[in-house]
Design a protein around this motif. Structure first.
Motif: not given
Length: 683
Positions: A430-457
Motif C-alpha cells: 500500500a505504501q509503495g504503490l501510494a508513493l509511486m502514484t504520488a510521484i507519477s501523477a505530477p510528473s506525468v502532468a508536467v511532462m504533458l504540459a511540456i509536450r503540449t508546448v514542444r509539439s506546437g499545440a
C-alpha cells in the motif's frame, strides 16, 4: 516482434482509461475516510493537575490557590484534569502528609536517633488522609518488600517506611483518591496518566481500572516510554490482558503527537482496543515559559494570540481531539516575584479572538474526546483490484514518456512485482504503490504540459491568457489523480491517528523535479534514441564556464532552500510566520506559499508566453514544484480531507490571479522595451 507492437501500441492509450477507471473505483474509499474523520467533533482541554500543585506550592495559601484556579479553569473551558500515579512527594505537596528523614524525626521527637538508620517517616495531616492513603501506602511498599510500621507524634498518626526518603518519595502508587473525588465533585472529567513503573499484575490493574471507571474515567494517557504491561518477556500476554481490561471498562488511549519515538506497546494496545484512540497535542512547560518572560504588553498579547492560533490549528488541521496543557511557576528576577502562565492560558482560550470560540465556530464542541467511528464499505475488496491496475497504469504511463516501446514490458513486470509484494506485506504494498502514484501523477502532468508546448499545440491558441489558465487547470487535474490513489491506498485509521507513518515522502519532494527535468532536457524533442544519446554526450563534454558554475551554485542554493522549507521541520522567518498567521485567520485555511506565490503564477506566465515563445517551456518546468505540492498536501494523512482540498483550491485560485498579474506586468515591460529602450539601443 510484430505481435509485441500489436499489443504495445494500443496499450499506451488504454492506460489512461485504466487510470481513470481505477480512480473512480477508489473514490468510495476516500469518501469512507472523510466519514471517519468527521465522525466525532468533541474537543477536550486538559490541564495537568500535578503542575497546578507545583505552582500552588509556591503561593502563600496553596489550598486556596488551587481552588481559585480550578474555578477559573472551568470558566475558561478547561473541562478535564489529568492526574498521575501518586508518590509520597505528591502527597506532601498536596498537604496530605508531612515527610521526615530519620535525623529530622529524631529532632522532632527530641530523641536520640540511630546513626546507621536512614528511613522515611511520615505523618498524616488529618483523619481523611490517613483513612484513604494509609492502606494505599502500606500495600505499595509491601509489594516492594519494604517494611512499614506505625508511628505517631502528638496525636498524629503516621508510618515509618524502611527505605531512604529520596527513594521512597518517587515510588509510584495508585492515583490520589482524595484529589480525584474532589475534582469529580467540582465537575471535571478525569484523565489518568499510567506508567509502566510498577510490576504489571492483572488483578491489581483490574481493581485500579474499576476504581477509575467508577469515577468516570474514559481515557488513559501513557506516562513514559512504555505502556503498562510492556516487558521484555511475556509482552504479548501482558498487553493482551491490559487491552482486555481497557475494553472491559470502556477506556481508551490518547496518542501524543510529535513524540521522538513511539511509546513501546502502544500500537498493540490501540489495535486490541479496536483503535479507541484520540490524538493529543501537548503544550509543554517550556512552551508556557514563553508567556512568563518579561515582555511588553503588545509582545505578550502577540504570544497569547500565537497560543490560540496553535490550539485552533491543532484541532482543525491535524485531527487533534485532546489538548493537554502544562505549566509551572518561574521565579522572575526582573519582576522580583514568582510568575506563572495561567492567566495567559485563560486569555488564549476565551479572550479576544480566543481559541475556544474559534474552534466552536468551525463546528467542534467542548466535551470528552471520543474516538473516530471507523466507516468501511463492502466495496473495499473490489476497489483493491481497481487500485492495483489503475495505480500501476499511472506509473507505466510515466515510464512510457521515456521508453514508449517498453510499455507492455513495464506493465507485465509491474503487475507481477506488485502482486508479489502484496503477498509478502500488504502494508509495504500500500505504501509503495501510494508513493509511486504520488510521484507519477505530477510528473506525468508536467511532462504533458511540456509536450503540449514542444509539439506546437500551444501556438494554435489565440489567447495566451486562456492557454495559461487552461494548462494550469488541466495539469492540476492530472496531479489530483495521484491524490485519489494516495488517499484510497492509505485510508486505514492508523494513518489518521499517525500510528503508522507514510514512509518515503521525502522522495516526493525531489523525484518529480528530476523526472520532469530529465524529460525536458533529453526526451521532450521528437528525435531518435541515437540523437538523444548524442545530445547527452554533447552536454557532458561541454566546457564549463564561470557562468555555468554560478548558475549551478544558484541552483544548489535554491534546492537547499526548498528542502529547508519542506516537511514538519521546515524553517520559516518571523515575517513569513506572521504572514501565514494572517492568511490562516483571514481565510480559515492557509494555502501553501510555494504554490500560490511561486509555482502557479510562474506556470500561468509560462503558458501565456508559450503561445509565442517555445522556450517558455522552461517556466512551465518550475511549475512542477506546485504540482508535487498538491499531492504532498494529501500526504499529511492526519489532516482532514476537506481542509486539504480547500488548501489546494485557494492556492490555485490565488496563484492563477497572481499569474494574470505577472502576465500583465510582462506585457507592460515588453511594450515599454519595444517603444523606448530598444530604439535607444539601436541608435
Amino acid at each position: 516482434m510484430n505481435w509485441y507492437q500489436t499489443w504495445n501500441n494500443p496499450l499506451k492509450n488504454l492506460l489512461w482509461w485504466l487510470v481513470i477507471i481505477g480512480m473512480l473505483g477508489s473514490l468510495p474509499l476516500a469518501y469512507m475516510r472523510h466519514e471517519t474523520e468527521t465522525s466525532t467533533k468533541n474537543v477536550e482541554f486538559v490541564f495537568d493537575y500535578r503542575d497546578l500543585l507545583d505552582i500552588a506550592d509556591l503561593q502563600t495559601n496553596p489550598q486556596k490557590f488551587v481552588q481559585d484556579q480550578l474555578g477559573k479553569m472551568k470558566a475558561a473551558g478547561i473541562g478535564s484534569m489529568a492526574v498521575y500515579e501518586s508518590t509520597l512527594a505528591e502527597f506532601k505537596e498536596s498537604r496530605r502528609i508531612d515527610l521526615y528523614n530519620s535525623r529530622d524525626a529524631a529532632a522532632l521527637t527530641q530523641t536520640f536517633g540511630d546513626p546507621s538508620e536512614n528511613f522515611t517517616y511520615l505523618l498524616f495531616t488529618n483523619n481523611e488522609a490517613q483513612q484513604k492513603l494509609e492502606p494505599l501506602i502500606q500495600k505499595t511498599f509491601a509489594d516492594l518488600g519494604v517494611g512499614v510500621k506505625p508511628w505517631s507524634f502528638k496525636n498524629r498518626s503516621g508510618l515509618v517506611i524502611q527505605m531512604s526518603p529520596d527513594d521512597a518519595a518517587i515510588k509510584a502508587m495508585d492515583p490520589d483518591p482524595i484529589a480525584m473525588q474532589m475534582l469529580k465533585d467540582q465537575g471535571f472529567q478525569l484523565v489518568v496518566r499510567l506508567s509502566n513503573h510498577r510490576e504489571f499484575k492483572s488483578n491489581d490493574m483490574d481493581r485500579l481500572l474499576k476504581q477509575l471507571h467508577d469515577l468516570g474515567v474514559k481515557r488513559i494517557i501513557v506516562d513514559g516510554n512504555e505502556v503498562p504491561g510492556y516487558t521484555e518477556e511475556n509482552t504479548e500476554e501482558n498487553l493482551n490482558k491490559m487491552a482486555d481490561l481497557l475494553n472491559k471498562y470502556g477506556m481508551g488511549l490518547a496518542a501524543i503527537e510529535l513524540l521522538k519515538e513511539p511509546q513501546k506497546g502502544f500500537s498493540t494496545l490501540a489495535k486490541q482496543t479496536n483503535y479507541n484512540v484520540v490524538r493529543l497535542h501537548s503544550f509543554t512547560e517550556k512552551d508556557g515559559d514563553k508567556l512568563t518572560e518579561p515582555l511588553k504588553k503588545s509582545e505578550l498579547e502577540g504570544r497569547i494570540q500565537g497560543v490560540a492560533d496553535r490550539f485552533v490549528l491543532a484541532v482543525k488541521d491535524r485531527n487533534i481531539r485532546m489538548v493537554f496543557i502544562n505549566g509551572h511557576a518561574v521565579k522572575s528576577l526582573d519582576r522580583a516575584k514568582v510568575v506563572d502562565p495561567l492567566s495567559a492560558y485563560y486569555e488564549s482560550l476565551t479572550g479576544t479572538d480566543g481559541a475556544i470560540p474559534r474552534i466552536e465556530k468551525f463546528g467542534f464542541d467542548l466535551g470528552p474526546a471520543q474516538p473516530f467511528e471507523v466507516h468501511t464499505t463492502s466495496w473495499q475488496k473490489v476497489a483493491r483490484v481497481f487500485l492495483l491496475i489503475g495505480g500501476l497504469s499511472l506509473v507505466v504511463l510515466m515510464l512510457s514518456f521515456f521508453i514508449p516501446e517498453g510499455t507492455l514490458i513495464f506493465f507485465v513486470l509491474g503487475l507481477i512485482g506488485l502482486v508479489g509484494v502484496h503477498v509478502l506485506s500488504a502494508n509495504l504494498y500500500a505504501q509503495g504503490l501510494a508513493l509511486m502514484t504520488a510521484i507519477s501523477a505530477p510528473s506525468v502532468a508536467v511532462m504533458l504540459a511540456i509536450r503540449t508546448v514542444r509539439s506546437g499545440a500551444s501556438a494554435k491558441w489565440k489567447s495566451g491568457i486562456g492557454f495559461g489558465l487552461w494548462l494550469l487547470l488541466r495539469t492540476s487535474l492530472i496531479s489530483l489523480i495521484g491524490i485519489v490513489y494516495e488517499v484510497a491506498l492509505l485510508n486505514h485509521i492508523t494513518y489518521s491517528l499517525v500510528l503508522q507513518q507514510f514512509r518515503g515522502v521525502g522522495l516526493l519532494h525531489l523525484l518529480p523535479i528530476a523526472i520532469a527535468g530529465l524529460y525536458l532536457l533529453f526526451f521532450s524533442e521528437n528525435n531518435t534514441y541515437s540523437e538523444k544519446l548524442a545530445n547527452i554526450r554533447r552536454i557532458l563534454s561541454s566546457y564549463i564556464s564561470v557562468l555555468w558554475i554560478v548558475i549551478a551554485g544558484v541552483g544548489l542554493a535554491a534546492v537547499y532552500y526548498y528542502l529547508s522549507r519542506t516537511g514538519n521541520e521546515g524553517q520559516a522567518s518571523t515575517v513569513e510566520k506572521l504572514f501565514r498567521s494572517y492568511l490562516e485567520n483571514t481565510m480559515g485555511v492557509r494555502p501553501r506559499t510555494k504554490e500560490f506565490l511561486v509555482a502557479h503564477p510562474i506556470f500561468v506566465l509560462g503558458g501565456y508566453l508559450a503561445v509565442r515563445y517555445r522556450h517558455a517551456v522552461y517556466l512551465l518546468f518550475i511549475g512542477v514544484v506546485g504540482q508535487l505540492s498538491l499531492v504532498d498536501t494529501f500526504a499529511h494523512l492526519h489532516t482532514p480531507l476537506h481542509i486539504s482540498l480547500l488548501r489546494i483550491f485557494y492556492g490555485l485560485v490565488i496563484g492563477a490571479i497572481l499569474g494574470l498579474i505577472l502576465c500583465a506586468a510582462w506585457e507592460i515591460v515588453a511594450r515599454s522595451w519595444k517603444r523606448w529602450a530598444k530604439p535607444q539601443l539601436l541608435k
